[in-house]
Design a protein around this motif. Structure first.
Motif, PDB file in Angstrom:
ATOM      1  N   SER A 221       0.850  -1.186   0.000  1.00 23.53           N
ATOM      2  CA  SER A 221       0.000   0.000   0.000  1.00 23.53           C
ATOM      3  C   SER A 221       0.889   1.241   0.000  1.00 23.53           C
ATOM      4  CB  SER A 221      -0.901  -0.014   1.239  1.00 23.53           C
ATOM      5  OG  SER A 221      -1.669   1.168   1.307  1.00 23.53           O
ATOM      6  N   TYR A 222       0.809   1.989  -1.066  1.00 24.12           N
ATOM      7  CA  TYR A 222       1.612   3.202  -1.224  1.00 24.12           C
ATOM      8  C   TYR A 222       3.097   2.881  -0.992  1.00 24.12           C
ATOM      9  CZ  TYR A 222      -3.011   5.221  -1.302  1.00 24.12           C
ATOM     10  OH  TYR A 222      -4.312   5.490  -1.620  1.00 24.12           O
ATOM     11  N   ALA A 223       3.757   3.531  -0.006  1.00 23.09           N
ATOM     12  CA  ALA A 223       5.191   3.309   0.197  1.00 23.09           C
ATOM     13  C   ALA A 223       5.462   2.458   1.431  1.00 23.09           C
ATOM     14  CB  ALA A 223       5.901   4.656   0.326  1.00 23.09           C
ATOM     15  N   ALA A 224       4.449   1.742   1.919  1.00 18.30           N
ATOM     16  CA  ALA A 224       4.563   1.055   3.208  1.00 18.30           C
ATOM     17  C   ALA A 224       5.736   0.085   3.279  1.00 18.30           C
ATOM     18  CB  ALA A 224       3.255   0.329   3.515  1.00 18.30           C
TER      19      ALA A 224
ATOM     20  N   ARG B 225      -3.212  11.970   1.629  1.00 18.62           N
ATOM     21  CA  ARG B 225      -3.065  12.005   3.085  1.00 18.62           C
ATOM     22  C   ARG B 225      -2.163  10.877   3.594  1.00 18.62           C
ATOM     23  NH1 ARG B 225      -8.804  13.015   2.657  1.00 18.62           N
ATOM     24  NH2 ARG B 225      -9.235  15.224   3.057  1.00 18.62           N
ATOM     25  N   VAL B 226      -2.172   9.758   2.903  1.00 18.84           N
ATOM     26  CA  VAL B 226      -1.312   8.630   3.285  1.00 18.84           C
ATOM     27  C   VAL B 226       0.062   8.763   2.634  1.00 18.84           C
ATOM     28  CG1 VAL B 226      -1.046   6.131   3.204  1.00 18.84           C
ATOM     29  CG2 VAL B 226      -3.313   7.124   3.547  1.00 18.84           C
ATOM     30  N   LEU B 227       0.062   9.055   1.364  1.00 15.38           N
ATOM     31  CA  LEU B 227       1.289   9.047   0.571  1.00 15.38           C
ATOM     32  C   LEU B 227       2.280  10.131   0.993  1.00 15.38           C
ATOM     33  CD1 LEU B 227       3.071   8.605  -1.990  1.00 15.38           C
ATOM     34  CD2 LEU B 227       1.371   9.925  -3.256  1.00 15.38           C
ATOM     35  N   ILE B 228       1.805  11.349   1.231  1.00 16.72           N
ATOM     36  CA  ILE B 228       2.721  12.464   1.467  1.00 16.72           C
ATOM     37  C   ILE B 228       3.549  12.265   2.748  1.00 16.72           C
ATOM     38  CG2 ILE B 228       2.820  14.933   1.990  1.00 16.72           C
ATOM     39  CD1 ILE B 228       0.529  15.289  -0.079  1.00 16.72           C
TER      40      ILE B 228
END
Length: 298
Positions: free
Chosen positions: A186-189, A237-240
């Motif tokens: 998920s994204y950059a997790a 909101r998650v990625l930044i």
């Protein structure tokens, strides 16, 4: 001449078939009927532009006429040409597509342009530049950057295993597989960094707006890559904050923005302690499309 109920027959020449298809697409309100007709005729016959010109008077075979009619019906039903052909050019490079990937669009090349402008300002010595592409899809942004930065290594992430398989195939086809890795998360997790550039074209369409999009998008692009939540900003909101943690000091985050979203994205970037050092870069329509911020040294 053997007529076909399909709309094309073996009496059509390549040129007359192209013109006939252009007329049909135009009558149906397709935006670029001439270009679409040329691409579909070329694909149905396995000919490039030169072949279409040099063989313009050649008659279609029955199989060619039937195949072309199949393509025509799909386009008339508003299936995008890129989906019919299974590929799309981006940054001058060919990219294979799958049902899990967006069709790369010219607007997104603005992200590549801004990322390259910023990269040229970075002082990277004694090591290989590192790039991350969050939500990589077909790999278009990442692979375009690796194509332009020959000594860089890049990682693309995506939730979809199908998308990652597509991106890996594109990396191999473009001769970039040895400098590109792909990770399901998920994204950059799952990334530890640090990276000099982090780029992303995240989902940013408000959920309530998706049913209002054109058929080409709402019925053929994966909703996972479109749906930005109630207000369109869930992914940012998650990625930044994740990106801010994984950038080297001086490194930059560059994201694609929807119309009217740039200022709010900059606010989210500032809240994550990233520095806004330049205005967003506009696409060819004048819409602020690529938004960036830097991680300042301590």
């Amino acid at each position: 001449m053997v007529p076909l109920a399909t709309g094309f027959d073996s009496g059509h020449s390549i040129e007359s078939a192209r013109r006939a298809l252009t007329t049909r697409l135009q009558a149906a309100g397709i935006e670029e009927p001439s270009l679409d007709a040329r691409l579909l005729v070329g694909a149905a016959l396995g000919l490039d532009l030169t072949g279409l010109i040099t063989q313009a008077t050649r008659q279609l075979s029955l199989d060619e006429a039937a195949r072309l009619e199949g393509y025509a019906q799909r386009r008339l039903a508003r299936e995008p040409v890129a989906r019919i052909l299974g590929m799309r050019e981006f940054w001058g490079l060919p990219f294979r597509l799958s049902e899990a990937t967006l069709v790369p669009r010219p607007d997104t090349e603005t992200v590549v342009e801004l990322a390259l402008e910023i990269f040229r300002e970075l002082a990277i010595t004694g090591r290989r530049p590192r790039i991350a592409d969050i939500g990589t899809g077909s790999g278009a942004i990442l692979l375009a950057l690796l194509h332009e930065i020959p000594d860089a290594f890049g990682v693309g992430t995506d939730l979809s295993l199908t998308a990652l398989h597509t991106a890996r195939g594109n990396a191999t086809a473009l001769g970039l597989a040895d400098r590109a890795g792909f990770v399901a998360c998920s994204y950059a997790a799952a990334l530890s960094g640090p990276f000099d550039l982090i780029v992303s074209n995240p989902p940013y369409i408000p959920a309530g707006e998706i049913p209002k999009l054109g058929i080409e998008v709402r019925e053929h692009d994966p909703h996972l890559a479109l749906d930005g939540g109630n207000d369109g900003y869930d992914a940012y909101r998650v990625l930044i904050p994740q990106a801010a943690e994984r950038l080297v000091p001086g490194g930059a985050l560059i994201v694609e923005a929807g119309q009217g979203q740039a200022a709010d994205i900059e606010t989210l970037m500032a809240a994550a302690a990233l520095s806004i050092d330049r205005p967003p870069k506009a696409d060819l329509a004048g819409i602020p499309r690529a938004v960036s911020a830097r991680k300042m040294p301590p």
